[in-house]
Design an enzyme around this catalytic site. Sequence first.
Site, PDB file in Angstrom:
ATOM      1  N   LYS A  66      34.272  44.564  43.995  1.00 60.84           N
ATOM      2  CA  LYS A  66      35.445  45.398  43.724  1.00 60.84           C
ATOM      3  C   LYS A  66      35.061  46.640  42.903  1.00 60.84           C
ATOM      4  CE  LYS A  66      37.758  41.997  41.840  1.00 60.84           C
ATOM      5  NZ  LYS A  66      36.772  40.909  42.091  1.00 60.84           N
ATOM      6  N   THR A  67      34.278  46.443  41.858  1.00 54.38           N
ATOM      7  CA  THR A  67      33.844  47.591  41.050  1.00 54.38           C
ATOM      8  C   THR A  67      32.965  48.530  41.865  1.00 54.38           C
ATOM      9  OG1 THR A  67      33.937  46.247  39.027  1.00 54.38           O
ATOM     10  CG2 THR A  67      32.643  48.274  38.938  1.00 54.38           C
ATOM     11  N   ASP A 111      39.958  47.641  35.804  1.00 49.51           N
ATOM     12  CA  ASP A 111      39.524  46.290  36.144  1.00 49.51           C
ATOM     13  C   ASP A 111      40.458  45.274  35.488  1.00 49.51           C
ATOM     14  OD1 ASP A 111      37.992  44.351  37.304  1.00 49.51           O
ATOM     15  OD2 ASP A 111      36.343  44.481  35.869  1.00 49.51           O
ATOM     16  N   THR A 160      41.416  39.588  39.813  1.00 47.31           N
ATOM     17  CA  THR A 160      40.993  38.289  40.320  1.00 47.31           C
ATOM     18  C   THR A 160      42.173  37.334  40.438  1.00 47.31           C
ATOM     19  OG1 THR A 160      40.481  37.597  38.053  1.00 47.31           O
ATOM     20  CG2 THR A 160      38.681  38.518  39.359  1.00 47.31           C
ATOM     21  N   ARG A 219      26.845  38.856  43.897  1.00 48.24           N
ATOM     22  CA  ARG A 219      26.316  38.904  42.534  1.00 48.24           C
ATOM     23  C   ARG A 219      25.431  37.699  42.251  1.00 48.24           C
ATOM     24  NH1 ARG A 219      30.795  39.692  38.385  1.00 48.24           N
ATOM     25  NH2 ARG A 219      30.413  41.912  38.840  1.00 48.24           N
TER      26      ARG A 219
END
Length: 346
Positions: A66-67, A111, A160, A219
Amino acid sequence: MERELVSPDADGDERAVEAALRPRMLGEFIGQTRVREQLSLVLESARRRGKAPDHVLMSGAPGLGKTTLAMIIAAELAAPLRLTSGPALERAGDLAAILSTLAEGEVLFIDEIHRMARPAEEMLYLAMEDFRVDIVVGKGPGATAIPLEIAPFTLVGATTRAGLLPAPLRDRFGFVAHMDFYDAAELELVLFRSARLLGVALPEDAAREIARRSRGTPRIANRLLRRVRDFAEVRADGVLTADIAAAALNLYEVDGEGLDRLDRAVLGALLGKFGGGPVGLSTLAVAVGEEPETVEVVAEPFLVRQGLLARTPRGRVATAAAWIHLGLTPPPDAFGAAASAPPAGP
């Protein structure tokens, strides 16, 4: 160490490493095919009109990109990027200070946007719709709201917990994207790209071994790649193979399905001490020596997604697949036993 290795969250040190591995443009981004195609249309349309694109909301588990996509949006628009987070916006003044200094066309990334304080959230409604904020001067009956025009901008929100977003905020986003977990083939492509950037010779079978233990999260895949690289450099003269990758990940207690020590402890307690359940969350947490929130937030989502654990009105229940995963024979009445049983002969 084991939980950190397969945690989808990143600490400050890891974010610096991630920055070197992030794709810079949309064409370099791997996975999320539908989101990429939809987002490319939104951005290209905005470029042709010469206006800021609609506000973008991205939801999904941590570690899915997302980032990275927020940074790509700014890069594709050749616009500055301002980053902040929901918990940092405790007061309306915190948000007003950011909005009032935005340049035209700038991208503002928030965020964990669902964790914004209510006053800041209500100020954001007007800013998103009319590019204006009302600054309240004074207190009580004599308070006055002074409208302040702000430059047109694009808000990119990430969450999230999409269900915690208030409907008025969610409805103000022109484009909403949900980030899905990656399949093994997509994670292999992520690993090959990261290996090139890290200068690691990564064979296909080693990439496959790492990908299947990465819990569908880029990640985690990149983190496991770095640990496997370290293991190969110290114990295998820098030669990385599937066997070396498996040995490294077994050392870090990440099994063939991506389960770590806590995951296996939860399943082991559920099967060994409670006969497969049902058992309450608090009781299960005490059995593994963890807080209930840790079991519920950290371990359970992956176990449920893998079909190893089920949440029922009576408590947590291990499925037949959980018995099999731990090398045990599931009882006939195990949850999901009928679905996992071999078909009967003629």
